[in-house]
Design a protein around this motif. Structure first.
Motif, PDB file in Angstrom:
ATOM      1  N   ARG A   5       0.844  -1.204   0.000  1.00 57.32           N
ATOM      2  CA  ARG A   5       0.000   0.000   0.000  1.00 57.32           C
ATOM      3  C   ARG A   5       0.870   1.242   0.000  1.00 57.32           C
ATOM      4  O   ARG A   5       0.572   2.228  -0.656  1.00 57.32           O
ATOM      5  N   TRP A   6       1.963   1.214   0.768  1.00 53.69           N
ATOM      6  CA  TRP A   6       2.861   2.365   0.827  1.00 53.69           C
ATOM      7  C   TRP A   6       3.478   2.634  -0.536  1.00 53.69           C
ATOM      8  O   TRP A   6       3.559   3.772  -0.989  1.00 53.69           O
ATOM      9  N   LYS A   7       3.913   1.574  -1.232  1.00 50.38           N
ATOM     10  CA  LYS A   7       4.527   1.753  -2.547  1.00 50.38           C
ATOM     11  C   LYS A   7       3.525   2.300  -3.557  1.00 50.38           C
ATOM     12  O   LYS A   7       3.866   3.108  -4.412  1.00 50.38           O
ATOM     13  N   MET A  31     -11.244  14.207  -3.663  1.00 47.31           N
ATOM     14  CA  MET A  31     -11.086  14.181  -2.210  1.00 47.31           C
ATOM     15  C   MET A  31     -10.046  13.139  -1.801  1.00 47.31           C
ATOM     16  O   MET A  31      -9.190  13.403  -0.938  1.00 47.31           O
ATOM     17  N   ARG A  32     -10.098  11.979  -2.430  1.00 49.59           N
ATOM     18  CA  ARG A  32      -9.145  10.925  -2.084  1.00 49.59           C
ATOM     19  C   ARG A  32      -7.712  11.356  -2.410  1.00 49.59           C
ATOM     20  O   ARG A  32      -6.779  11.091  -1.647  1.00 49.59           O
ATOM     21  N   ASP A  33      -7.523  12.039  -3.544  1.00 47.14           N
ATOM     22  CA  ASP A  33      -6.190  12.513  -3.907  1.00 47.14           C
ATOM     23  C   ASP A  33      -5.660  13.516  -2.878  1.00 47.14           C
ATOM     24  O   ASP A  33      -4.489  13.478  -2.500  1.00 47.14           O
ATOM     25  N   LEU A  34      -6.532  14.420  -2.441  1.00 48.16           N
ATOM     26  CA  LEU A  34      -6.129  15.404  -1.430  1.00 48.16           C
ATOM     27  C   LEU A  34      -5.727  14.709  -0.136  1.00 48.16           C
ATOM     28  O   LEU A  34      -4.674  15.004   0.447  1.00 48.16           O
ATOM     29  N   LEU A  50      -3.969   1.688   6.923  1.00 48.43           N
ATOM     30  CA  LEU A  50      -5.062   0.789   6.534  1.00 48.43           C
ATOM     31  C   LEU A  50      -6.201   1.535   5.860  1.00 48.43           C
ATOM     32  O   LEU A  50      -7.000   0.946   5.136  1.00 48.43           O
ATOM     33  N   LEU A  51      -6.307   2.859   6.152  1.00 52.72           N
ATOM     34  CA  LEU A  51      -7.316   3.726   5.528  1.00 52.72           C
ATOM     35  C   LEU A  51      -8.736   3.196   5.708  1.00 52.72           C
ATOM     36  O   LEU A  51      -9.562   3.236   4.789  1.00 52.72           O
ATOM     37  N   GLU A  52      -9.019   2.701   6.906  1.00 51.22           N
ATOM     38  CA  GLU A  52     -10.379   2.317   7.254  1.00 51.22           C
ATOM     39  C   GLU A  52     -11.120   3.537   7.811  1.00 51.22           C
ATOM     40  O   GLU A  52     -10.544   4.612   7.968  1.00 51.22           O
ATOM     41  N   ILE A 143      -1.091  10.237  14.707  1.00 47.85           N
ATOM     42  CA  ILE A 143      -2.384  10.683  14.175  1.00 47.85           C
ATOM     43  C   ILE A 143      -2.916   9.537  13.328  1.00 47.85           C
ATOM     44  O   ILE A 143      -2.372   9.221  12.270  1.00 47.85           O
ATOM     45  N   VAL A 144      -3.977   8.869  13.805  1.00 49.91           N
ATOM     46  CA  VAL A 144      -4.336   7.562  13.254  1.00 49.91           C
ATOM     47  C   VAL A 144      -5.659   7.537  12.488  1.00 49.91           C
ATOM     48  O   VAL A 144      -5.978   6.529  11.848  1.00 49.91           O
ATOM     49  N   THR A 145      -6.420   8.610  12.519  1.00 53.22           N
ATOM     50  CA  THR A 145      -7.679   8.651  11.779  1.00 53.22           C
ATOM     51  C   THR A 145      -8.100  10.102  11.633  1.00 53.22           C
ATOM     52  O   THR A 145      -7.545  10.996  12.284  1.00 53.22           O
ATOM     53  N   GLY A 146      -9.084  10.365  10.780  1.00 48.29           N
ATOM     54  CA  GLY A 146      -9.500  11.739  10.580  1.00 48.29           C
ATOM     55  C   GLY A 146     -10.654  11.870   9.616  1.00 48.29           C
ATOM     56  O   GLY A 146     -11.272  10.891   9.188  1.00 48.29           O
TER      57      GLY A 146
END
Length: 355
Positions: A5-7, A31-34, A50-52, A143-146
């Motif tokens: 995912r990082w790559k 929005m996802r790109d930002l 993980l982007l949950e 910072i783990v979520t937002g």
């Protein structure tokens, strides 16, 4: 962290937009790109990667640090966004970290939710996010979520931030205002009113020239130093909006005790005192973003003072007063002339939008 995912994120085209548009709050690809470039790219860590829709935290690892969870939230709407000594980003991290650590907690995780105004420059947003990243790294929190929302032009003032924090309190540590008793000693870790004065100058409305810097800083290391020598600290609180006077009034009312301050012992920079005299402000009510009010048993006061002064955030610590039995619920100030006056709770805010 998932390396694949990082790559994938590293290989994505750099976000090219120059300003925030309504599309960046649409939930679509813009929005996802930002989010991927500006936020995830800066805050990246195994939990966030993980982007949950939520951060998943192992309870077992938390229980090794203590037996009580501390949970707080705060919103930041300061104007201007950048000021001497800090910005809305560092303020959002340090402010929430400090709300955790005054409970005796070790700060661990933050959320970051932003409300962006259409037209905000992306470069300004990057500066703020980079500042949040640096502040979080300095404290050792993740910072783990937002969340990200965009409102039409004119519906907000550039950028608002909400941060929620989670920490763990060590077993046996439980500072709370109701525990304060007559005879207890009150300490602060340095000069008062710096943040409120710095914000006023930064607004440029009064043509004042001064080098006053905000005291925006994390207090977790200082709290660790205090608790290490006095685990039975009665109460701690950071003196933000409403300043020292408001905190002490809250303490007096919660514990049904009186408090006596000594004017000659209260640390205020000459520049701040001069500004207050010129504008009719009282530094006891001015906002701080790196000042801690501590109440300890009398037999621990000298040891706590020494511990505070041994830390960079408390090198100018002072004993400023004591707790008395009567008049209950009242804060008194013993002036340099030997008289006493009541320090009331502030009815309004001397300066709006300071945090």
């Amino acid at each position: 962290m998932d390396i694949s995912r990082w790559k994938m994120r590293q290989g994505k085209k750099k976000f090219q937009e120059r300003t925030v548009t309504l599309a960046h709050g649409s939930g679509g690809s813009a929005m996802r790109d930002l989010i991927d470039d500006v936020f995830v790219g800066s805050f990246d860590n195994p939990t966030l990667s993980l982007l949950e829709d939520q951060a998943r935290i192992d309870l077992g690892s938390l229980m090794l640090l203590g037996d009580c969870l501390a949970f707080t939230t705060d919103s930041y709407v300061v104007t201007p966004l950048f000021f001497p000594g800090g910005d809305i980003g560092s303020l959002a991290v340090n402010g929430t970290v400090n709300d955790l650590c005054v409970s005796g907690a070790k700060p661990l995780f933050l959320s970051c939710s932003v409300i962006l105004e259409e037209g905000l420059e992306i470069d300004i947003l990057r500066r703020v996010v980079d500042s949040m990243k640096a502040a979080a790294l300095a404290v050792g929190v993740q910072i783990v979520t937002g969340d990200t929302k965009v409102v039409p032009r004119g519906s907000a003032d550039k950028l608002f931030i909400n941060t929620t924090g989670i920490g763990v309190i060590k077993t046996g540590v439980s500072p709370a205002a109701f525990q304060i008793q007559p005879g207890d000693i009150i300490l602060v870790n340095g000069s008062l009113g710096d943040h409120g004065a710095a914000i006023l100058v930064a607004r440029g409305e009064l043509s004042l020239e001064t080098d006053i810097q905000s005291d925006c800083q994390p207090l977790n290391g200082l709290v660790d130093a205090i608790v290490s020598v006095c685990p039975n600290v009665r109460a701690m609180r950071d003196a933000t909006r409403g300043g020292l006077a408001t905190v002490l009034n809250e303490f007096a009312q919660s514990a049904n005790v009186g408090i006596r301050l000594h004017e000659s012992a209260i640390p205020v920079r000459k520049e701040v005192a001069g500004m207050c005299e010129l504008l009719g402000f009282d530094p006891l009510y001015l906002a701080n973003e790196g000042k801690l009010v501590v109440v300890v048993p009398p037999d621990s006061a000298d040891e706590v003072l020494a511990a505070m002064r041994s830390h960079s955030a408390g090198k100018d610590a002072r004993i400023v007063g004591e707790v008395i039995a009567n008049p209950a619920g009242v804060v008194l100030l013993k002036t340099e002339f030997g008289t006493e006056r009541i320090v009331d709770m502030l009815v309004g805010e001397q300066l709006p939008r300071i945090c």
